[in-house]
Design an enzyme around this catalytic site. Structure first.
Site, short mmCIF file in Angstrom:
data_model
loop_
_atom_site.label_atom_id
_atom_site.label_comp_id
_atom_site.label_asym_id
_atom_site.label_seq_id
_atom_site.Cartn_x
_atom_site.Cartn_y
_atom_site.Cartn_z
N ASN A 137 43.14 45.56 38.59
CA ASN A 137 41.85 46.13 39.02
C ASN A 137 41.32 47.11 37.98
OD1 ASN A 137 42.49 49.11 40.03
ND2 ASN A 137 44.19 47.78 40.62
N CYS A 203 39.67 38.16 47.08
CA CYS A 203 40.80 37.24 47.08
C CYS A 203 40.73 36.37 45.83
CB CYS A 203 40.79 36.37 48.33
SG CYS A 203 42.25 35.35 48.45
#
Ligand code: NAG
Ligand code: NAG
Ligand code: ZN
Length: 354
Positions: A137, A203
Site C-alpha cells: 500500500n 481486493c
C-alpha cells in the site's frame, strides 16, 4: 549446515563472478512487509546466508493466502513475522532475526521503525545495510520513503500490480535517485490497468508466479548491490503479458516535497564536487558464443546443442534478437530509456506502444 548453504555461491565464486561471497554474512537487511513478495525475499536471503534480517509486518497469516508461497496452512492466525522467523530459523540458524509485529505508519511505531533502521545492524548501534519495501500500500511506501530520506538510508522498493501480471523493483539512493516524493512511483504499463499501488480495502488478484519473479529480481539486485557484481538495476519492470522487462534510472528532483530529500541532494552534490568521479574502465566481456544461422546470441555459457536440447526447435528469431535472459534488441534500442531526462508520460507512452 553452512557447507550446504554456500554450495551455489561457491560454484559462482569459482567462475570468477563474485569477489568475496562469505561477505554476505556481514550484512543486515530490513524487510518491510512479509507478504507474497517479502516472505520469499526473506527466505532467499536466509538461504544465501545473510548476517541479519529485520522483519516488519502487522498482519497475520491467513488461509485465504495459501495460493502464495512460503506460509503454510498450520500457521494461519500467527503473526506473519512470528511464523516467518520460525520457518527461517529452521532453514538457517546462523542468521540473526529481529521481528516487529506492528504498523509502521502509526506515529509511535514509525519512530521505533526509524530507530531500528538506524541502529539495528549486525553490530547494534550501526544502521542496516539495506531496507527492502515489500509492502502492498501507498501509505507504508511513503513511510519507508520518509524514514530513508531522513536517515540517508539506501533502500529498494518492490511491487506487484493489482491484476497480478506486472511488477517492478527500484533502487532508491537518497539525494541521488528519485525518491517517492520526487516523482510518482513508476509502474509497468500492462496495457490493462496501471494502478499498481493498492489502496486500502481493494481486493486484488494474486499470482505466486509474479510474486516469485519479483522477489527473485529484488534479491538478485540486493546480492549484486551488496556483493558488488554485475550491474545493479535502478528500475526494472516486469510485464508478464509481453515478457517485457523495461529498465531505466531517474535522478532526484530538486523541487521534491520532502525536505530531507532536498537536503540529501545537497549533500550528494557536495560529495560529487569533493570526489570527482573516477573514470570507470569497463572490461570487455569475453564472447562466449559463436555466430550461428539463427542469429542467436547466447548470454549464458550454454552451448548451442544444450540450448536446442532444452528448448526443442530453436524458434526462427529475427536477426539481432537474443535469447537467455536479455530483452530483445528491437525493444532495447528504441523503447527502453536509459537515463531519463524524459518525462514520465513519454516513458509510459513508449512502454504502451509495445
Ligand atoms: C496503520 O496505521 C495507519 C495510521 O494510523 C492507519 O491509517 C491504517 O489503517 C493502519 N493499518 C492497519 C492495517 O491497521
Ligand atoms: C506500536 O504501536 C502500538 C499502538 O500504537 C503500541 O502499543 C506499541 O507499544 C508500539 N510498539 C513499539 C515498539 O513502538
Ligand atoms: Zn525526493
Amino acid at each position: 549446515m553452512l557447507a550446504t548453504i554456500y554450495i551455489l555461491f561457491l560454484a559462482g565464486a569459482q567462475s570468477g563472478i563474485f569477489n568475496d561471497v562469505g561477505k554476505i554474512r556481514t550484512f543486515t537487511v530490513a524487510v518491510v512487509g512479509v507478504g507474497g513478495v517479502g516472505s520469499v525475499t526473506a527466505e532467499m536471503l536466509t538461504r544465501c546466508g545473510i548476517g541479519k534480517l529485520l522483519l516488519f509486518d502487522y498482519d497475520k497469516v491467513e488461509l485465504a493466502n495459501m495460493n502464495r508461497l512460503f506460509f503454510q496452512p498450520h500457521q494461519a492466525g500467527l503473526s506473519k513475522v512470528e511464523a516467518a522467523e520460525h520457518t527461517l530459523r529452521n532453514i538457517n540458524p546462523d542468521v540473526s532475526f529481529e521481528t516487529h509485529n506492528y504498523n509502521i505508519t502509526t506515529m509511535e511505531n514509525f519512530t521505533h521503525f526509524m530507530d531500528r533502521i538506524s541502529q539495528g545492524g549486525l553490530e547494534e548501534g550501526k544502521p542496516v545495510d539495506l531496507v527492502l519495501s515489500c509492502v502492498d500500500n501507498f501509505e507504508a511506501r511513503m513511510a519507508i520513503n520518509t524514514a530513508c530520506n531522513e536517515l540517508g538510508q539506501i533502500w529498494m522498493e518492490s511491487g506487484v500490480s493489482e491484476n497480478a501480471v506486472s511488477g517492478h523493483i527500484q533502487l532508491i539512493i537518497p539525494g541521488e535517485t528519485a525518491c517517492f516524493a520526487c516523482a510518482p512511483p513508476l509502474v509497468v504499463a500492462a496495457n490493462i490497468d496501471e494502478k499498481t499501488l493498492k489502496r486500502e480495502g481493494v481486493c486484488a488478484a494474486s499470482l505466486p508466479t509474479t510474486m516469485g519473479v519479483v522477489a527473485g529480481l529484488l534479491v538478485q539486485n540486493v546480492l549484486k548491490y551488496l556483493l558488488k557484481f554485475g550491474t545493479v538495476s535502478y528500475y526494472l519492470g516486469y510485464n508478464a503479458m509481453q515478457d517485457f522487462f523495461p529498465s531505466m534510472a531517474m535522478k532526484a528532483n530538486p523541487q521534491c516535497n520532502d525536505r530531507h530529500c532536498r537536503r540529501q541532494q545537497e549533500e550528494y552534490k557536495k560529495k560529487e564536487v569533493e570526489q570527482p568521479k573516477v573514470e570507470v574502465v569497463e572490461e570487455e566481456e569475453e564472447v562466449v558464443h559463436e555466430d550461428n544461422e539463427w542469429g542467436i546470441e547466447l548470454v549464458s555459457e550454454v552451448t548451442d546443442a544444450e540450448l536446442q536440447a532444452a528448448s526443442g526447435t530453436v524458434p526462427d528469431l529475427p536477426e539481432g534478437i537474443t535469447v537467455a535472459y536479455t530483452i530483445p534488441a528491437e525493444v532495447t534500442s528504441g523503447d527502453t530509456v536509459e537515463e531519463t531526462e524524459q518525462s514520465l508520460e513519454d516513458l509510459m507512452a513508449q512502454m504502451r506502444k509495445l
